[in-house]
Design an enzyme around this catalytic site. Structure first.
Site, PDB file in Angstrom:
ATOM      1  N   HIS A 171      10.196  57.965  58.376  1.00 36.15           N
ATOM      2  CA  HIS A 171      10.580  59.311  57.929  1.00 36.15           C
ATOM      3  C   HIS A 171      11.402  60.179  58.654  1.00 36.15           C
ATOM      4  O   HIS A 171      10.844  60.807  59.811  1.00 36.15           O
ATOM      5  CB  HIS A 171       9.196  60.002  57.412  1.00 36.15           C
ATOM      6  CG  HIS A 171       9.463  61.065  56.423  1.00 36.15           C
ATOM      7  ND1 HIS A 171      10.676  61.599  55.973  1.00 36.15           N
ATOM      8  CD2 HIS A 171       8.518  62.022  55.668  1.00 36.15           C
ATOM      9  CE1 HIS A 171      10.470  62.607  55.222  1.00 36.15           C
ATOM     10  NE2 HIS A 171       9.421  62.752  54.989  1.00 36.15           N
ATOM     11  N   TYR A 178      10.658  66.950  59.173  1.00 33.72           N
ATOM     12  CA  TYR A 178       9.566  66.388  60.073  1.00 33.72           C
ATOM     13  C   TYR A 178      10.031  66.134  61.320  1.00 33.72           C
ATOM     14  O   TYR A 178      11.266  66.259  61.706  1.00 33.72           O
ATOM     15  CB  TYR A 178       8.682  65.142  59.191  1.00 33.72           C
ATOM     16  CG  TYR A 178       8.235  65.838  58.134  1.00 33.72           C
ATOM     17  CD1 TYR A 178       6.997  66.829  58.306  1.00 33.72           C
ATOM     18  CD2 TYR A 178       8.634  65.501  56.879  1.00 33.72           C
ATOM     19  CE1 TYR A 178       6.407  67.172  57.150  1.00 33.72           C
ATOM     20  CE2 TYR A 178       7.980  66.080  55.642  1.00 33.72           C
ATOM     21  CZ  TYR A 178       6.915  67.031  55.769  1.00 33.72           C
ATOM     22  OH  TYR A 178       6.279  67.305  54.660  1.00 33.72           O
ATOM     23  N   THR A 208       3.519  62.917  49.036  1.00 31.93           N
ATOM     24  CA  THR A 208       2.296  63.274  49.734  1.00 31.93           C
ATOM     25  C   THR A 208       1.465  63.830  48.754  1.00 31.93           C
ATOM     26  O   THR A 208       1.737  64.943  47.911  1.00 31.93           O
ATOM     27  CB  THR A 208       2.444  64.335  51.017  1.00 31.93           C
ATOM     28  OG1 THR A 208       3.320  63.771  51.858  1.00 31.93           O
ATOM     29  CG2 THR A 208       1.358  64.982  51.448  1.00 31.93           C
ATOM     30  N   PRO A 241       8.495  58.191  48.170  1.00 30.43           N
ATOM     31  CA  PRO A 241       7.463  58.672  48.837  1.00 30.43           C
ATOM     32  C   PRO A 241       6.826  60.260  48.420  1.00 30.43           C
ATOM     33  O   PRO A 241       7.761  61.223  48.311  1.00 30.43           O
ATOM     34  CB  PRO A 241       7.806  58.926  50.099  1.00 30.43           C
ATOM     35  CG  PRO A 241       9.425  58.871  50.278  1.00 30.43           C
ATOM     36  CD  PRO A 241       9.771  58.357  48.896  1.00 30.43           C
TER      37      PRO A 241
HETATM   38  C1  FMN Z   1       4.454  66.388  45.525  1.00 30.55           C
HETATM   39  C2  FMN Z   1       5.618  65.775  46.382  1.00 30.55           C
HETATM   40  C3  FMN Z   1       5.360  65.073  47.570  1.00 30.55           C
HETATM   41  C4  FMN Z   1       6.280  64.761  48.395  1.00 30.55           C
HETATM   42  N1  FMN Z   1       6.028  64.223  49.730  1.00 30.55           N
HETATM   43  C5  FMN Z   1       7.044  63.357  50.282  1.00 30.55           C
HETATM   44  C6  FMN Z   1       6.614  62.667  51.480  1.00 30.55           C
HETATM   45  O1  FMN Z   1       5.533  62.514  51.714  1.00 30.55           O
HETATM   46  N2  FMN Z   1       7.564  61.884  51.928  1.00 30.55           N
HETATM   47  C7  FMN Z   1       9.153  62.169  51.805  1.00 30.55           C
HETATM   48  O2  FMN Z   1      10.022  61.757  52.302  1.00 30.55           O
HETATM   49  N3  FMN Z   1       9.368  62.948  50.757  1.00 30.55           N
HETATM   50  C8  FMN Z   1       8.392  63.660  49.840  1.00 30.55           C
HETATM   51  N4  FMN Z   1       8.658  64.244  48.795  1.00 30.55           N
HETATM   52  C9  FMN Z   1       9.960  64.428  48.292  1.00 30.55           C
HETATM   53  C10 FMN Z   1      10.248  63.233  47.358  1.00 30.55           C
HETATM   54  O3  FMN Z   1      10.268  61.964  47.838  1.00 30.55           O
HETATM   55  C11 FMN Z   1      11.614  63.404  46.671  1.00 30.55           C
HETATM   56  O4  FMN Z   1      12.659  63.445  47.705  1.00 30.55           O
HETATM   57  C12 FMN Z   1      11.980  64.837  45.900  1.00 30.55           C
HETATM   58  O5  FMN Z   1      10.609  65.047  44.913  1.00 30.55           O
HETATM   59  C13 FMN Z   1      13.136  64.903  44.977  1.00 30.55           C
HETATM   60  O6  FMN Z   1      13.400  63.612  44.428  1.00 30.55           O
HETATM   61  P1  FMN Z   1      12.985  64.128  42.550  1.00 30.55           P
HETATM   62  O7  FMN Z   1      13.986  64.682  42.242  1.00 30.55           O
HETATM   63  O8  FMN Z   1      13.090  62.455  42.294  1.00 30.55           O
HETATM   64  O9  FMN Z   1      11.553  64.497  42.302  1.00 30.55           O
HETATM   65  C14 FMN Z   1       7.645  64.715  47.950  1.00 30.55           C
HETATM   66  C15 FMN Z   1       7.872  65.499  46.688  1.00 30.55           C
HETATM   67  C16 FMN Z   1       6.895  65.940  46.090  1.00 30.55           C
HETATM   68  C17 FMN Z   1       7.244  66.524  44.550  1.00 30.55           C
END
Ligand code: FMN
Length: 367
Positions: free
Chosen positions: A181, A186, A29, A27
């Site tokens: 979530h 949050y 945002t 996920p």
């Molecule tokens: C731009 C952005 C927006 C994010 N928005 C959310 C979100 O809406 N909900 C959520 O649970 N995690 C959100 N995250 C966290 C990601 O789901 C993820 O946990 C985090 O990027 C680490 O994983 P990765 O190393 O694969 O990027 C967001 C991360 C990024 C980079």
């Protein structure tokens, strides 16, 4: 990039829903909805690209659940009324058309909301000013204000918001499953966390007592969507406003949190850490993925966090994950599964994609 051994390419079920492989988009945002919280054509094309790229599961960005205190960001999509749910429908259809399943992530921002067009001020479990500062790439600025401690009526309203949104997400928008979530700082995580939940009513106390809100949300959602729809919850230690937070009770907290959610009947747990393969607690070997597998042995498990190196993703599967979610790796490689199966190198993540505002850029949906 090491070559894949293939376990990520095998199908898997969550509840009775089959996924064609174990690659999920985490996920994220992207503050690209209309001001009224309705999803856009740009969002449909952005999500469809991941489906075309071979991901078996997409999880939406955090989507707000009510017209009270749930909204966290300007231009965040919602599921708080019928118009918002209807706007998601073509987004879901586009992803499904390309063979991906699609879960809606339902989110209440609580004390760390930094943009809400329905209400002034914020609420949380207790009137404690959040740590950290607001995120500029989501139009935030400066410190978070102290929230007002939620009344019992406001808690019930928030739970009802999750339940009604879940029903809309399935019945109107056509989502294949629901992710609650419960992570990243949050509202649900504010209830789970000792220093943000100082309540001494039925919603606060020891670790088990602090899970009561998460369990109540889950049960209300389950009652609306029924037994057949996959319903999971995302859990983390770190928070967007406090990256290094660790559970004070360490493994005992992991046992209580994961065990209580499993007993409540969730279908899956989505565990996220900055670097999910690392030990969850100082002085221990085990990752949070391993603890989740140990204390929720029968549930489906999604692992996320710094796993875009496929050998780390494969290792997460070996330590018990059923599905691996990719965030920044998916932004850099919307076709990540297809690239891996073709033996192609992955592109590196370019942070400029999220600046100065984290909205979806034109280059993210050009075909
Ligand atoms: C731009 C952005 C927006 C994010 N928005 C959310 C979100 O809406 N909900 C959520 O649970 N995690 C959100 N995250 C966290 C990601 O789901 C993820 O946990 C985090 O990027 C680490 O994983 P990765 O190393 O694969 O990027 C967001 C991360 C990024 C980079």
């Amino acid at each position: 990039m090491s070559t894949t051994k293939g376990s990520l390419f095998t199908p898997v079920d969550i509840n009775a829903l089959s996924l064609c492989n174990r690659f999920a988009v985490a996920p994220m945002t992207r503050v690209s909805a209309n001001e009224d919280g309705t999803a856009t054509e740009r969002m449909a094309r952005y999500y469809a690209r991941f489906a075309q790229g071979g991901f078996g599961l997409l999880i939406t960005e955090g989507t707000y659940t009510d017209q009270a205190f749930a909204q966290g960001y300007r231009y965040q999509p919602g599921m708080a009324d019928e118009a918002q749910a209807l706007a998601w429908r073509p987004v879901v259809e586009a992803a499904n058309r390309h063979g991906a399943r699609f879960f809606a992530q339902l989110m209440h921002a609580g004390a760390i909301s930094q943009g809400n067009r329905f209400r002034d001020g914020t609420v949380g479990p207790s009137a404690i000013q959040p740590r950290g500062s607001q995120m500029a790439f989501y139009y935030g600025n400066g410190a978070y204000p102290a929230p007002v401690a939620m009344t019992e009526e406001q808690i019930v309203e928030a739970i009802d918001g999750f339940a009604a949104s879940a029903e809309r997400a399935v019945a109107i928008a056509g989502f294949d499953g629901i992710e609650i979530h419960g992570a990243n700082g949050y509202l649900i995580d504010q209830f789970l966390t000792d220093h943000t939940n100082r309540r001494n009513d039925r919603w606060g106390g020891d670790t088990r007592a602090r899970t009561a809100f998460a369990v109540a949300v889950f049960k209300a959602v389950r009652a609306k969507v029924g037994e057949d729809v996959p319903v999971g919850i995302r859990i983390s230690q770190g928070k967007v406003n406090d990256f290094t937070h660790k559970w004070a009770g360490r493994e005992r907290d992991a046992e209580v949190v994961f065990g209580t959610l499993a007993d409540a009947g969730v279908d899956y747990i989505h565990v996220t850490e900055q670097e999910a393969w690392k030990p969850a607690f100082d002085g221990r070997q085990d990752s949070l993925v391993t603890f989740a597998r140990r204390y929720a042995p029968k549930l489906a498990l999604i692992a996320n966090g710094g796993l875009q190196d496929v050998s780390k993703a494969e290792a997460a599967v070996e330590s018990g994950a059923d599905v691996v979610a990719f965030g920044k790796g998916a932004l850099a490689n919307p076709d990540l599964p297809r690239r891996l199966s073709a033996g192609r190198d992955l592109a590196l993540f370019d942070p400029s994609i999220l600046g100065p505002v984290a909205d979806i850029k034109a280059r993210e949906f050009a075909s």
